[in-house]
Enzyme design. Structure first.
Site, PDB file in Angstrom:
ATOM      1  CG  ASP A 323     -38.444 -36.863   7.733  1.00 53.69           C
ATOM      2  OD1 ASP A 323     -38.403 -37.984   7.202  1.00 53.69           O
ATOM      3  OD2 ASP A 323     -38.946 -35.876   7.193  1.00 53.69           O
ATOM      4  CE1 TYR A 411     -41.951 -32.371   1.231  1.00 54.67           C
ATOM      5  CE2 TYR A 411     -41.482 -30.167   2.013  1.00 54.67           C
ATOM      6  CZ  TYR A 411     -42.349 -31.074   1.439  1.00 54.67           C
ATOM      7  OH  TYR A 411     -43.593 -30.670   1.072  1.00 54.67           O
TER       8      TYR A 411
HETATM    9 CU   LIG Z   1     -45.045 -30.758   2.075  1.00 49.63          CU
END
Ligand SMILES: [Cu+2]
Ligand SMILES: *[C@@H]1O[C@H](CO)[C@@H](O)[C@H](O)[C@H]1NC(C)=O
Ligand SMILES: *[C@@H]1O[C@H](CO)[C@@H](O)[C@H](O)[C@H]1NC(C)=O
Ligand SMILES: *[C@@H]1O[C@H](CO)[C@@H](O)[C@H](O)[C@H]1NC(C)=O
Ligand SMILES: *[C@@H]1O[C@H](CO)[C@@H](O)[C@H](O)[C@H]1NC(C)=O
Ligand SMILES: *[C@@H]1O[C@H](CO)[C@@H](O)[C@H](O)[C@H]1NC(C)=O
Length: 676
Positions: A323, A411
């Site tokens: 990420d 997320y």
């Molecule tokens: Cu996770």
């Protein structure tokens, strides 16, 4: 999506103006301050001017401070009034006519110092613009439109997102993304309603669809129960908690001077980077006995975050995210919400990064800074052993927190740097947001006869197994630049010669790491103390001055070493690595993460097995989470937390918070807070 560079003399005029403003503000600048909006504009102007004259396609993928050499910074810090500030420089990665360029721009002379084409593997950070452009392509792509229709769905309720594709041994790579799509009819929780079975491949240099497969159809999980907005919840509701607030009637106890923050006995610099997010530099702590600040950490930041999913099937195998290097932890940062993301008394700071066109983009309230009082005890003792007396001393625990939240697609990562008056630095990570789920035909676990690589969370919804590995770059300078890494194993000893009724005890067997190989550690196998010491300094009684790494729960990768994602993420193989300081070794997975081949990772650098004893060293720590999703993670995850601590260990002569005065007891029975 590539922007076109045109030469106009306005650029040169602008750059002169910018030059003035930057020179004028130079004196007040700390050499580690992130680039300002005017500096971003100046960088863009200088680079655009250098390519003017023909029709180029130029995009900016990374623009950040090219931090001065450590020695230069340290001599400026020790004498900012008389030392000339080092010239401000920017490190820039552009794509120009499909080549990746590494450019260093000197902002004090308005010039390009170097401009090199990168010929190695991998590509720079993805820009938001190219992702937005790519995820719109399926909407007008006839085969995709047909697939949506065949599923009996409305195209107007389809939204798409972007996924990197990783690298799986291909000899040739190009900049491609895959585009997962979702159905939002009846919910905002798009990730819970995947259109499974469809693969759309987009070449983002060409910005066109280059591959399309629709392999199977399964029901799109239903919308009911997936929405997380308060307005969409129906009774019964959770018990209402009473209003709770902390008060600071005298205002915050910290001081923010530019990007330097001082609080209690701490001083440190807080920078913002599009790739790393927060960068903590020059953290030092005031020693009451020595009457001076002592260095602890030169630079600390997230270096990479590796999130491999465990489903090897066609539609999922490539989901192996890095990420920070692919999407940018800073680029993905979101504005914090006062009173909710941070307490009422928090102070906020903005951050800037360069967009694809090089122009500064502001993220307001990207950081919050606040004193945290969670009702804990800093130290205490009640003494009842002295006849006729009860002695009680208690000090409440208050710390200073710097927080940023990065929302990388589904997320949310809540990143905390917490400073304690006792000298500890605690790094906290909270994982929340929405799982990445796979659509299946099953509605009950009894129907499932094969490995589905995840947990059935709701009807037609599999939460796929995955990991999160967060790797931190921690350039500790414990009371000076030259440090060593000491691993102290706790070893069981047998009592011999019948000297005692005891048969065994444990003791500490310390070993100083001489080279990088000595300092690679997989945690959880043996109990050990991990200490970065200054071998040139000792306490009065002779112990080496140090700081310990107190790890979080021990997690190591379970993928095999020869698996492609693990080759690229080889830096997670050990939880701890120590390398000699090298300014260009910042990114554990390599400078170019998208489609990388693992040839520029910490694991490769470290093969040189360099000497690390009594040297300027960098500690790398990886904490991880193996995530087996459970139903409570649906439709949005309650925060899962982890972290680690850097704790003074024979750094001070005695408890550094011994002389903390007891708190005044204050009680405000009728105090209220108002939400602005
Ligand atoms: Cu996770
Ligand atoms: C520059 O290139 C773009 C895309 O390659 C093209 O659309 C445009 O017409 C060109 N402009 C000039 C002035 O050549
Ligand atoms: C630098 O100058 C400022 C303002 O003149 C002064 O307050 C500060 O003490 C000086 N710092 C040092 C290290 O001499
Ligand atoms: C598609 O949208 C139309 C118009 O809003 C609506 O009448 C129809 O029921 C929708 N179909 C589905 C499958 O959601
Ligand atoms: C610093 O690291 C880079 C990348 O690993 C390497 O190419 C370079 O040789 C190193 N420099 C020194 C002085 O070791
Ligand atoms: C708190 O509020 C209550 C009700 O409004 C009032 O009766 C009381 O006197 C207040 N107490 C203080 C200490 O102000």
């Amino acid at each position: 999506m590539a922007s076109t560079v045109r030469k106009t003399f306005i650029f040169s005029l602008l750059s002169l103006l910018y030059l003035f403003s930057i020179v004028a503000s130079h004196q007040h600048r700390h050499p580690l301050d992130p680039l300002t909006p005017s500096e971003f504009n100046l960088v863009r102007t200088i680079i655009e001017n250098s390519y003017s004259g023909s029709n180029h396609s130029l995009t900016f993928h990374y623009v950040g401070l090219d931090d001065p050499d450590k020695q230069t910074t340290l001599s400026w810090v020790s004498n900012p009034n008389t030392t000339l500030a080092p010239p401000r420089r920017a490190f820039v990665i552009t794509r120009l006519d499909k080549d990746t360029h590494e450019i260093i721009v000197d902002l004090s002379t308005n010039s390009i110092i170097s401009d090199q084409i990168y010929h190695g593997h991998g590509y720079p950070l993805l820009t938001s613009n190219e992702q937005v452009a790519a995820l719109q392509l399926p909407m007008t792509y006839p085969p995709f439109v047909e697939s949506v229709k065949r599923r009996g769905l409305n195209l107007s309720d389809v939204v798409c997102s972007t996924s990197i594709v990783g690298w799986f041994g291909e000899a040739e790579t190009s900049r491609i993304l895959k585009i997962p799509c979702f159905y939002i009819d009846g919910t905002v929780n798009l990730y819970m309603r995947p259109l499974e079975g469809i693969t759309v491949v987009v070449d983002i240099d060409e910005m066109k669809i280059t591959g399309y497969y629709d392999r199977f159809r399964v029901p799109v999980p239903k919308a009911g129960g997936t929405d997380y907005r308060a307005s969409e919840q129906k009774p019964p509701f959770s018990p209402q908690l009473r209003t709770l607030a902390t008060m600071q009637p005298d205002g915050p106890g910290f001081e923010i001077d530019g990007h330097t923050i001082r609080w209690a006995d701490w001083a440190f610099h807080l920078g913002f980077d599009v790739r790393a997010g927060p960068i903590i530099s020059l953290a030092s702590i005031y020693d009451l006995e020595q009457q001076k600040f002592r260095q602890v950490m030169y630079r600390g930041h997230i270096s990479e975050l590796f999130v491999p999913y465990m489903d090897p099937t066609e539609e999922w195998y490539y989901k192996t995210y890095f990420d920070a290097g692919e999407f940018g932890f800073g680029q993905s940062a979101v504005s914090l919400e006062p009173f909710a993301d941070c307490p009422a008394h928090a102070v906020f700071m903005d951050g800037y990064f360069a967009g694809q066109d090089g122009k500064p983009i502001k993220i307001s309230n990207v950081f919050c800074i606040f004193e945290k009082y969670a009702g804990n005890v800093m130290w205490r003792h009640t003494e009842i052993g002295i006849p006729g007396k009860v002695i009680r001393e208690v000090r409440p625990d208050v710390s200073l927190v710097v927080r940023m939240v990065s929302t990388v697609g589904n997320y949310d990562y809540i990143l905390d740097w917490e400073f304690k008056p006792s000298g500890s630095i605690k790094v906290g990570v909270g994982l929340s947001g929405v799982l990445e789920v796979k659509g299946v035909s099953y509605t009950h676990t009894d129907q499932i006869k094969q490995d589905l690589y995840g947990t059935l969370l709701a009807e037609n919804t599999i939460g796929v197994y995955h990991d999160h590995f967060l790797t931190y770059h921690l350039d500790l300078d414990v009371d000076g630049v030259s440090n060593s890494f000491v691993k102290s194993n706790l070893e069981t000893k047998r009592v011999t010669d019948n000297i005692s009724p005891r048969k065994s005890y444990w003791t500490v067997v310390s070993k100083t790491a001489k080279t990088e190989a000595d300092a690679r550690i997989q945690l959880g196998l043996k109990p050990a103390e991990l200490v970065v010491v200054n071998p040139n300094k000792r306490t009065k009684v002779g112990n080496h001055i140090g700081y310990s790494l107190i790890p979080g729960s021990a997690t190591s990768p379970l993928l095999s070493d020869d698996d492609y994602p693990q080759i690229r993420g080889a830096f997670t193989k050990y939880n701890v690595w120590v390398t000699p300081y090298n300014k260009s070794e910042k990114w554990a997975g390599g400078l170019y993460m998208d489609r990388s081949r693992g040839d520029d990772t910490l694991a490769i650098w470290s093969l040189r097995n360099r000497a690390i004893e009594n040297k300027d060293i960098v500690l790398w720590y990886t904490m991880g989470f193996h995530h087996v999703p459970c139903q409570e993670d649906f439709p949005i995850m309650p925060t899962l937390t982890g972290g680690f601590e850097l704790r003074p260990t024979n750094f001070f002569e005695r408890n550094p918070v011994l002389k903390t005065k007891p708190h005044k007891n204050v009680y405000w029975p009728n105090c209220t807070t108002t939400r602005t």
